[in-house]
Design a protein around this motif. Structure first.
Motif, PDB file in Angstrom:
ATOM      1  N   LEU A  36       0.846  -1.165   0.133  1.00 36.67           N
ATOM      2  CA  LEU A  36      -0.007  -0.095   0.090  1.00 36.67           C
ATOM      3  C   LEU A  36       0.899   1.272  -0.072  1.00 36.67           C
ATOM      4  N   MET A  37       2.039   1.118   0.656  1.00 38.75           N
ATOM      5  CA  MET A  37       2.904   2.443   0.509  1.00 38.75           C
ATOM      6  C   MET A  37       3.306   2.665  -0.807  1.00 38.75           C
ATOM      7  N   ASP A  38       3.537   1.451  -1.695  1.00 37.60           N
ATOM      8  CA  ASP A  38       4.149   1.767  -3.137  1.00 37.60           C
ATOM      9  C   ASP A  38       3.022   2.166  -3.762  1.00 37.60           C
ATOM     10  N   LEU A  39       1.632   2.164  -3.488  1.00 43.04           N
ATOM     11  CA  LEU A  39       0.529   2.652  -4.102  1.00 43.04           C
ATOM     12  C   LEU A  39       0.267   4.167  -3.728  1.00 43.04           C
ATOM     13  N   GLY A  40       0.978   4.802  -2.784  1.00 37.11           N
ATOM     14  CA  GLY A  40       0.988   6.080  -2.457  1.00 37.11           C
ATOM     15  C   GLY A  40       0.579   6.372  -1.219  1.00 37.11           C
ATOM     16  N   LEU A  41      -0.003   5.488  -0.568  1.00 34.14           N
ATOM     17  CA  LEU A  41      -0.408   5.697   0.999  1.00 34.14           C
ATOM     18  C   LEU A  41       0.523   6.196   1.916  1.00 34.14           C
ATOM     19  N   ASP A  42       0.363   7.163   2.711  1.00 35.40           N
ATOM     20  CA  ASP A  42       1.481   7.576   3.600  1.00 35.40           C
ATOM     21  C   ASP A  42       0.735   7.572   4.857  1.00 35.40           C
ATOM     22  N   SER A  43       1.584   7.728   5.852  1.00 33.02           N
ATOM     23  CA  SER A  43       1.310   7.573   7.290  1.00 33.02           C
ATOM     24  C   SER A  43      -0.013   8.587   7.859  1.00 33.02           C
ATOM     25  N   MET A  44       0.058   9.746   7.276  1.00 32.53           N
ATOM     26  CA  MET A  44      -1.000  10.564   7.521  1.00 32.53           C
ATOM     27  C   MET A  44      -2.510  10.011   6.909  1.00 32.53           C
ATOM     28  N   ARG A  45      -2.529   9.573   5.820  1.00 32.16           N
ATOM     29  CA  ARG A  45      -3.664   9.046   5.240  1.00 32.16           C
ATOM     30  C   ARG A  45      -4.049   7.447   6.197  1.00 32.16           C
ATOM     31  N   VAL A  46      -3.251   6.806   6.403  1.00 28.11           N
ATOM     32  CA  VAL A  46      -3.282   5.712   7.300  1.00 28.11           C
ATOM     33  C   VAL A  46      -3.861   6.175   8.656  1.00 28.11           C
ATOM     34  N   LEU A  47      -3.622   7.283   9.052  1.00 27.30           N
ATOM     35  CA  LEU A  47      -3.994   7.715  10.390  1.00 27.30           C
ATOM     36  C   LEU A  47      -5.426   8.223  10.154  1.00 27.30           C
ATOM     37  N   GLY A  48      -5.795   8.729   9.125  1.00 25.87           N
ATOM     38  CA  GLY A  48      -7.340   8.927   8.814  1.00 25.87           C
ATOM     39  C   GLY A  48      -8.268   7.984   8.434  1.00 25.87           C
ATOM     40  N   LEU A  49      -7.630   6.703   7.973  1.00 25.15           N
ATOM     41  CA  LEU A  49      -8.295   5.448   7.781  1.00 25.15           C
ATOM     42  C   LEU A  49      -8.553   4.670   9.433  1.00 25.15           C
ATOM     43  N   VAL A  50      -7.340   4.855  10.155  1.00 27.16           N
ATOM     44  CA  VAL A  50      -7.687   4.163  11.433  1.00 27.16           C
ATOM     45  C   VAL A  50      -8.661   4.964  12.056  1.00 27.16           C
ATOM     46  N   MET A  51      -9.073   6.201  11.914  1.00 29.45           N
ATOM     47  CA  MET A  51      -9.801   7.029  12.739  1.00 29.45           C
ATOM     48  C   MET A  51     -11.274   6.697  12.296  1.00 29.45           C
ATOM     49  N   ALA A  52     -11.534   6.767  10.939  1.00 27.69           N
ATOM     50  CA  ALA A  52     -12.772   6.329  10.562  1.00 27.69           C
ATOM     51  C   ALA A  52     -13.196   4.841  10.484  1.00 27.69           C
ATOM     52  N   TRP A  53     -12.125   4.157  10.517  1.00 30.40           N
ATOM     53  CA  TRP A  53     -12.386   2.485  10.571  1.00 30.40           C
ATOM     54  C   TRP A  53     -12.793   2.306  12.021  1.00 30.40           C
ATOM     55  N   GLY A  54     -12.157   3.022  12.974  1.00 27.27           N
ATOM     56  CA  GLY A  54     -12.436   2.866  14.424  1.00 27.27           C
ATOM     57  C   GLY A  54     -13.784   3.198  14.895  1.00 27.27           C
ATOM     58  N   GLU A  55     -14.658   3.896  14.004  1.00 26.41           N
ATOM     59  CA  GLU A  55     -15.947   4.207  14.117  1.00 26.41           C
ATOM     60  C   GLU A  55     -16.906   3.204  14.073  1.00 26.41           C
TER      61      GLU A  55
END
Length: 87
Positions: A36-55
């Protein structure tokens, strides 16, 4: 940031769609074993996903996903957390 449906359990398909949206790809172009990092996902976007998915009611943390670089790895983490979360 994401269009996550917050009703019901988090699904692999929802995760794939959210990741795809963030990296500008079609969901079918994000494979289970793609880095996923090779696809362009960075740590800030991962953090956003964690927050959204945690809901979805699971105790998902950034560190859980940081240990893995693929959707398949993330899905294993989420499945484990969903099993451990009381309904």
């Amino acid at each position: 940031m994401t269009t996550t449906d917050r009703t019901g359990p988090l699904t692999l398909e929802r995760m794939r769609a959210d990741v795809a949206k963030l990296v500008g790809e079609a969901p079918e172009d994000v494979g289970d074993d793609d880095n996923l990092m090779d696809l362009g996902l960075d740590s800030m976007r991962v953090l956003g996903l964690v927050m959204a998915w945690g809901e979805h009611g699971i105790a998902l943390e950034f560190s859980h996903l940081a240990e893995h670089t693929t959707l398949a790895g993330w899905w294993q983490v989420v499945q484990g957390l969903q099993r451990d979360t009381p309904a």
